[in-house]
Design a protein around this motif. Structure first.
Motif, PDB file in Angstrom:
ATOM      1  N   PHE A  67     -16.545   6.180  -9.447  1.00  0.00           N
ATOM      2  CA  PHE A  67     -15.719   6.673 -10.553  1.00  0.00           C
ATOM      3  C   PHE A  67     -14.909   5.538 -11.190  1.00  0.00           C
ATOM      4  CE2 PHE A  67     -11.806   8.726 -12.097  1.00  0.00           C
ATOM      5  CZ  PHE A  67     -12.357   9.665 -12.950  1.00  0.00           C
ATOM      6  N   ASP A  73       6.064  -7.627   7.152  1.00  0.00           N
ATOM      7  CA  ASP A  73       5.029  -7.667   8.198  1.00  0.00           C
ATOM      8  C   ASP A  73       3.669  -8.024   7.612  1.00  0.00           C
ATOM      9  OD1 ASP A  73       6.915  -7.020  10.060  1.00  0.00           O
ATOM     10  OD2 ASP A  73       6.498  -4.863   9.979  1.00  0.00           O
ATOM     11  N   TRP A  74       3.385  -7.503   6.408  1.00  0.00           N
ATOM     12  CA  TRP A  74       2.083  -7.800   5.782  1.00  0.00           C
ATOM     13  C   TRP A  74       2.004  -9.257   5.354  1.00  0.00           C
ATOM     14  CZ3 TRP A  74       3.194  -2.501   3.572  1.00  0.00           C
ATOM     15  CH2 TRP A  74       2.568  -1.521   4.331  1.00  0.00           C
ATOM     16  N   GLU A  86       1.281 -11.135   8.274  1.00  0.00           N
ATOM     17  CA  GLU A  86      -0.137 -10.992   8.613  1.00  0.00           C
ATOM     18  C   GLU A  86      -0.985 -11.973   7.791  1.00  0.00           C
ATOM     19  OE1 GLU A  86      -1.701  -6.971   8.297  1.00  0.00           O
ATOM     20  OE2 GLU A  86      -2.589  -7.272  10.273  1.00  0.00           O
ATOM     21  N   LEU A 112      -8.350  -4.994   2.230  1.00  0.00           N
ATOM     22  CA  LEU A 112      -9.051  -3.854   1.618  1.00  0.00           C
ATOM     23  C   LEU A 112      -9.629  -2.944   2.704  1.00  0.00           C
ATOM     24  CD1 LEU A 112     -10.258  -2.434  -0.900  1.00  0.00           C
ATOM     25  CD2 LEU A 112     -12.203  -3.954  -0.714  1.00  0.00           C
ATOM     26  N   ALA A 113     -10.262  -3.575   3.705  1.00  0.00           N
ATOM     27  CA  ALA A 113     -10.885  -2.795   4.783  1.00  0.00           C
ATOM     28  C   ALA A 113      -9.842  -2.069   5.617  1.00  0.00           C
ATOM     29  CB  ALA A 113     -11.717  -3.713   5.672  1.00  0.00           C
ATOM     30  N   ARG A 114      -8.704  -2.679   5.796  1.00  0.00           N
ATOM     31  CA  ARG A 114      -7.703  -2.104   6.689  1.00  0.00           C
ATOM     32  C   ARG A 114      -6.761  -1.138   5.968  1.00  0.00           C
ATOM     33  NH1 ARG A 114      -6.235  -3.054  12.012  1.00  0.00           N
ATOM     34  NH2 ARG A 114      -4.202  -2.113  12.358  1.00  0.00           N
ATOM     35  N   TYR A 115      -6.298  -1.510   4.780  1.00  0.00           N
ATOM     36  CA  TYR A 115      -5.248  -0.731   4.125  1.00  0.00           C
ATOM     37  C   TYR A 115      -5.718   0.040   2.892  1.00  0.00           C
ATOM     38  CZ  TYR A 115      -2.628  -3.815   7.177  1.00  0.00           C
ATOM     39  OH  TYR A 115      -2.174  -4.496   8.272  1.00  0.00           O
ATOM     40  N   GLY A 116      -6.989  -0.078   2.560  1.00  0.00           N
ATOM     41  CA  GLY A 116      -7.522   0.715   1.453  1.00  0.00           C
ATOM     42  C   GLY A 116      -7.408   0.031   0.097  1.00  0.00           C
ATOM     43  N   PRO A 117      -8.049   0.642  -0.922  1.00  0.00           N
ATOM     44  CA  PRO A 117      -8.132  -0.007  -2.242  1.00  0.00           C
ATOM     45  C   PRO A 117      -6.796  -0.157  -2.952  1.00  0.00           C
ATOM     46  CG  PRO A 117      -9.051   2.197  -2.297  1.00  0.00           C
ATOM     47  CD  PRO A 117      -8.773   1.909  -0.868  1.00  0.00           C
ATOM     48  N   GLN A 118      -5.766   0.601  -2.500  1.00  0.00           N
ATOM     49  CA  GLN A 118      -4.477   0.503  -3.201  1.00  0.00           C
ATOM     50  C   GLN A 118      -3.813  -0.866  -3.049  1.00  0.00           C
ATOM     51  OE1 GLN A 118      -5.292   2.673  -0.786  1.00  0.00           O
ATOM     52  NE2 GLN A 118      -3.539   3.428   0.326  1.00  0.00           N
ATOM     53  N   LEU A 139     -15.452   3.615 -14.600  1.00  0.00           N
ATOM     54  CA  LEU A 139     -14.930   4.110 -15.874  1.00  0.00           C
ATOM     55  C   LEU A 139     -13.786   3.219 -16.366  1.00  0.00           C
ATOM     56  CD1 LEU A 139     -15.554   6.626 -17.649  1.00  0.00           C
ATOM     57  CD2 LEU A 139     -13.475   7.603 -16.727  1.00  0.00           C
ATOM     58  N   LYS A 185      10.560  -3.837   5.106  1.00  0.00           N
ATOM     59  CA  LYS A 185      10.193  -4.440   6.391  1.00  0.00           C
ATOM     60  C   LYS A 185       8.662  -4.469   6.525  1.00  0.00           C
ATOM     61  CE  LYS A 185      10.591  -5.330  10.929  1.00  0.00           C
ATOM     62  NZ  LYS A 185       9.229  -5.721  11.144  1.00  0.00           N
ATOM     63  N   PRO A 203       0.795  -1.235   0.000  1.00  0.00           N
ATOM     64  CA  PRO A 203       0.000   0.000   0.000  1.00  0.00           C
ATOM     65  C   PRO A 203       0.826   1.284   0.000  1.00  0.00           C
ATOM     66  CG  PRO A 203      -0.301  -1.226   2.062  1.00  0.00           C
ATOM     67  CD  PRO A 203       0.662  -1.997   1.235  1.00  0.00           C
ATOM     68  N   VAL A 204       2.131   1.163   0.317  1.00  0.00           N
ATOM     69  CA  VAL A 204       2.941   2.391   0.379  1.00  0.00           C
ATOM     70  C   VAL A 204       3.996   2.473  -0.720  1.00  0.00           C
ATOM     71  CG1 VAL A 204       2.563   2.985   2.784  1.00  0.00           C
ATOM     72  CG2 VAL A 204       4.315   1.319   2.230  1.00  0.00           C
TER      73      VAL A 204
END
Lengths: 159, 178
Positions: free
Chosen positions: A102, A63-64, A67, A86-92, A105, A59, A46-47
């Motif tokens: 949106f 960890d993910w 998890e 998805l719920a925790r870290y968002g759609p990315q 599209l 790192k 996600p980052v």
């Protein structure tokens, strides 16, 4: 002598117990790791965008992955793990944006493009075929003025 | 190509360009630096529910952090110390934990002895609302709920996105503002 037998029996017992504990773990090890990697391949860091979790070396990604392993051990399936991420870290974290708002599209655009392309191709082909038909049609006989036609008819009759 | 098809293609091209421009704009907007602070509700690690709009009348400091973020560690002690100094003067600190595992986040809070409320940004909705570019980022919100400054990066003794002295000065000015 009896002590010796008891001691040997104890050692054998411990060895058997250790074998019983280790063998399922050894059997679970590679398959669990394969499962972790398989799911990690479908999720993104996600980052650090565009980096799947299975190849990400930070790192945080470790960890993910841990998890994912923990969730699998808790009995969660792939879908549940994806929903959790998805719920925790968002759609990315998903390879593709969720089909809502949106984002639609992104899903509709390729079909829209194919539709427009087909429409353009159809109209262009029609135009070509019309032009081709026009090329092969024999030229119409020019209209002969009535007096000339009358004259030709008379001359032909006189012969 | 007939005229009607040409018109359809042209209109579709305009629509696509419009949506692409919208998407690009949403991505390129800078972090919120003024105007009403986007409201949010945070479930803290100790089970409390905290809503920003319910804190009107108090100066609020919202800090985005993560346990995997090295610069966050550089400002963690300062933030906790400042919170302890100002908590009885009507200042609320909120930690928003950005894409972090629960265990690591809790370990981080314990390591730095952070006592102000902190919780995970579930689904990154809060960080999206503030359009953060990374962590750490800190937002100062006035008593009226207006964003009155931000630090895009760590707050350090000197240098950084905002120096510690600048941060304290900003906090004091928000507290004394009518």
């Amino acid at each position: 002598m009896q002590d010796k037998i008891i001691r040997i029996g104890g050692v054998v017992g411990v060895l058997i117990a250790a074998l019983l504990i280790v063998s399922p773990m050894a059997a679970q090890g590679p398959s669990l790791e394969n499962e972790v990697n398989r799911i990690a391949k479908t999720l993104y860091c996600p980052v650090c965008p565009n980096t799947p979790l299975d190849v990400c070396t930070t790192k945080a990604c470790e960890d993910w992955r841990a998890e994912i392993r923990q969730l699998l051990q808790e009995g969660k399936n792939e879908q549940q793990i994806r929903e959790y991420f998805l719920a925790r870290y968002g759609p990315q974290v998903l390879g593709a944006p969720p089909a809502e708002g949106f984002n639609w599209l992104a899903y509709l655009f390729p079909f829209l493009l194919i539709g427009v392309g087909a429409l353009v191709a159809w109209f262009t082909l029609q135009q070509w075929s019309r032009r081709r038909r026009a090329d092969v049609t024999p030229p119409e006989t020019p209209e002969i003025p009535r007096e000339y036609a009358e004259r030709i008819r008379k001359e032909l009759e006189e012969r | 190509m007939s005229r009607s098809v040409q018109v359809i293609v042209f209109v579709l091209a305009i629509v696509v360009v419009f949506f692409l421009a919208l998407a690009l704009r949403a991505h390129s907007l800078p972090p919120v630096s003024s105007g009403p602070a986007p409201d949010f509700t945070l479930q803290t690690f100790d089970g409390q529910s905290l809503t920003l709009s319910a804190l009107r009348g108090q100066v609020v400091v919202v800090n985005f952090w993560a346990s995997w973020c090295a610069p966050c560690r550089e400002e963690a002690a300062f933030l906790e110390q400042t919170w302890r100094t100002y908590k009885d003067r009507g200042v609320v600190f909120i930690g928003v934990d950005y894409v972090d595992t629960d265990a690591n986040a809790r370990a981080y809070l314990k390591e730095f002895g952070i006592t102000y409320p902190s919780g995970p940004d579930l689904g990154t909705t809060i960080s999206q609302a503030y359009r953060i570019k990374g962590v750490p980022e800190t937002y100062l919100i006035s008593k009226e709920g207006i964003v009155s400054g931000n630090a895009i990066g760590p707050i350090l003794r000197a240098g950084g996105a905002m120096s510690q002295a600048q941060f304290i000065a900003r906090l004091e000015s928000l507290l004394t503002a009518p």
